[in-house]
Write a protein that holds these residues in place. Structure first.
Motif, PDB file in Angstrom:
ATOM      1  N   THR A   1       0.828  -1.212   0.000  1.00  0.00           N
ATOM      2  CA  THR A   1       0.000   0.000   0.000  1.00  0.00           C
ATOM      3  C   THR A   1       0.860   1.260   0.000  1.00  0.00           C
ATOM      4  OG1 THR A   1      -0.106   0.024   2.419  1.00  0.00           O
ATOM      5  CG2 THR A   1      -1.825  -1.192   1.245  1.00  0.00           C
ATOM      6  N   ILE A   2       2.183   1.059   0.005  1.00  0.00           N
ATOM      7  CA  ILE A   2       3.101   2.188   0.054  1.00  0.00           C
ATOM      8  C   ILE A   2       3.855   2.290  -1.254  1.00  0.00           C
ATOM      9  CG2 ILE A   2       5.150   3.128   1.215  1.00  0.00           C
ATOM     10  CD1 ILE A   2       4.258   1.731   3.739  1.00  0.00           C
ATOM     11  N   SER A   3       4.045   3.469  -1.734  1.00  0.00           N
ATOM     12  CA  SER A   3       4.803   3.652  -2.964  1.00  0.00           C
ATOM     13  C   SER A   3       6.249   3.274  -2.748  1.00  0.00           C
ATOM     14  CB  SER A   3       4.727   5.115  -3.411  1.00  0.00           C
ATOM     15  OG  SER A   3       5.621   5.353  -4.476  1.00  0.00           O
ATOM     16  N   ALA A   4       6.771   2.372  -3.572  1.00  0.00           N
ATOM     17  CA  ALA A   4       8.167   1.953  -3.472  1.00  0.00           C
ATOM     18  C   ALA A   4       8.927   2.394  -4.713  1.00  0.00           C
ATOM     19  CB  ALA A   4       8.259   0.441  -3.299  1.00  0.00           C
ATOM     20  N   SER A   5       8.534   3.516  -5.260  1.00  0.00           N
ATOM     21  CA  SER A   5       9.189   4.039  -6.449  1.00  0.00           C
ATOM     22  C   SER A   5      10.557   4.600  -6.113  1.00  0.00           C
ATOM     23  CB  SER A   5       8.325   5.135  -7.089  1.00  0.00           C
ATOM     24  OG  SER A   5       8.128   6.173  -6.166  1.00  0.00           O
ATOM     25  N   GLU A   6      11.385   4.734  -7.142  1.00  0.00           N
ATOM     26  CA  GLU A   6      12.726   5.263  -6.954  1.00  0.00           C
ATOM     27  C   GLU A   6      12.645   6.695  -6.428  1.00  0.00           C
ATOM     28  OE1 GLU A   6      16.927   4.434  -7.485  1.00  0.00           O
ATOM     29  OE2 GLU A   6      15.161   3.184  -7.714  1.00  0.00           O
ATOM     30  N   ASN A   7      13.401   6.965  -5.389  1.00  0.00           N
ATOM     31  CA  ASN A   7      13.385   8.282  -4.758  1.00  0.00           C
ATOM     32  C   ASN A   7      14.180   9.279  -5.595  1.00  0.00           C
ATOM     33  OD1 ASN A   7      13.391  10.463  -3.073  1.00  0.00           O
ATOM     34  ND2 ASN A   7      14.475   9.466  -1.407  1.00  0.00           N
ATOM     35  N   LYS A   8      13.535  10.389  -5.965  1.00  0.00           N
ATOM     36  CA  LYS A   8      14.210  11.389  -6.786  1.00  0.00           C
ATOM     37  C   LYS A   8      15.043  12.349  -5.941  1.00  0.00           C
ATOM     38  CE  LYS A   8      10.943  11.350 -10.642  1.00  0.00           C
ATOM     39  NZ  LYS A   8      10.241  10.134 -10.239  1.00  0.00           N
ATOM     40  N   ASN A   9      14.925  12.245  -4.615  1.00  0.00           N
ATOM     41  CA  ASN A   9      15.665  13.128  -3.721  1.00  0.00           C
ATOM     42  C   ASN A   9      16.917  12.435  -3.186  1.00  0.00           C
ATOM     43  OD1 ASN A   9      16.244  15.413  -2.171  1.00  0.00           O
ATOM     44  ND2 ASN A   9      15.022  14.703  -0.446  1.00  0.00           N
ATOM     45  N   LEU A  10      17.609  11.742  -4.070  1.00  0.00           N
ATOM     46  CA  LEU A  10      18.795  10.991  -3.675  1.00  0.00           C
ATOM     47  C   LEU A  10      19.979  11.909  -3.409  1.00  0.00           C
ATOM     48  CD1 LEU A  10      18.696   8.002  -6.191  1.00  0.00           C
ATOM     49  CD2 LEU A  10      18.304   7.887  -3.731  1.00  0.00           C
ATOM     50  N   THR A  11      20.871  11.431  -2.585  1.00  0.00           N
ATOM     51  CA  THR A  11      22.142  12.114  -2.364  1.00  0.00           C
ATOM     52  C   THR A  11      23.133  11.547  -3.369  1.00  0.00           C
ATOM     53  OG1 THR A  11      21.664  12.393  -0.020  1.00  0.00           O
ATOM     54  CG2 THR A  11      23.970  12.557  -0.680  1.00  0.00           C
ATOM     55  N   SER A  12      23.568  12.369  -4.294  1.00  0.00           N
ATOM     56  CA  SER A  12      24.436  11.867  -5.366  1.00  0.00           C
ATOM     57  C   SER A  12      25.457  12.921  -5.775  1.00  0.00           C
ATOM     58  CB  SER A  12      23.594  11.464  -6.588  1.00  0.00           C
ATOM     59  OG  SER A  12      22.923  12.600  -7.120  1.00  0.00           O
TER      60      SER A  12
END
Length: 204
Positions: free
Chosen positions: A25-36
């Motif tokens: 029920t939780i979005s497990a999409s790739e996080n766009k707020n990554l530290t890179s």
């Protein structure tokens, strides 16, 4: 009732287990707020899934990251990504403060300091005293104390970090930290720079 850090860590682990159990029920999409850091179009992307309280993660960062940055990242050949994978409440709070920095260069500086001083800040019986040590490190990196307090209490930020962990676990079946991927393939070699460098050079 006063809770020791041991009890709070047990509560955190139970809470995390429930989140993972019901993560459909939780979005497990790739996080766009990554530290890179590094060239977005680099031929090689290194992803490191780590817990900021994990000694092996600190060891890898100190032995490999700085040399990797100098030889490959700064020359636009490699992009480096830090992915949040907190194993306990200490690491979760450290990640919250990490993401409190707006500029990614500042985040990486804080990340390096957290690993460098891990033996100091991660030890204690009270999570509040541990937070104070983390706050001191962040203040030394010129992060405003008011902003730190807001981030530590931010439930949306907490969800973002936990979702980042869930997404990583679902996609890569992470069983330990650090888990390192080079162009989406798990790196199984030794955690020293020379072996890691060989793995990188094979792909250039």
């Amino acid at each position: 009732m006063f809770l020791t850090i041991k009890n709070k860590l047990l509560i955190f682990k139970s809470f995390l287990a429930l989140i993972i159990l019901f993560s459909g029920t939780i979005s497990a999409s790739e996080n766009k707020n990554l530290t890179s850091i590094g060239n977005a179009d680099a031929k090689i992307t290194v992803k490191v899934f780590s817990s900021l309280s994990c000694p092996h993660c600190a060891d890898f960062h100190q032995k490999v990251f700085y040399k990797l940055k100098r030889e490959f990242i700064d020359k636009n050949m490699v992009k480096f990504e830090h992915h949040s994978f907190p194993l306990d409440l200490r690491a979760l709070n450290a990640e919250k403060i990490l993401k409190c920095f707006d500029k990614k260069e500042k985040r990486l500086n804080f990340l390096s300091k957290v690993y460098e001083k891990q033996n100091d800040w991660s030890v204690g019986t009270d999570i509040n005293s541990i937070n104070e040590k983390l706050i001191k490190i962040a203040k030394n990196q010129n992060l405003d104390s008011g902003k730190i307090d807001v981030c530590l209490k931010d439930e949306n930020l907490e969800d973002e970090i936990l979702n980042e962990r869930i997404a990583g676990d679902k996609k890569y079946s992470i069983t330990s930290t650090p888990t390192i991927l080079i162009n989406e393939k798990k790196y199984e070699g030794k955690h020293n720079y020379e072996d890691f460098k060989k793995a990188i050079k094979k792909l250039l």
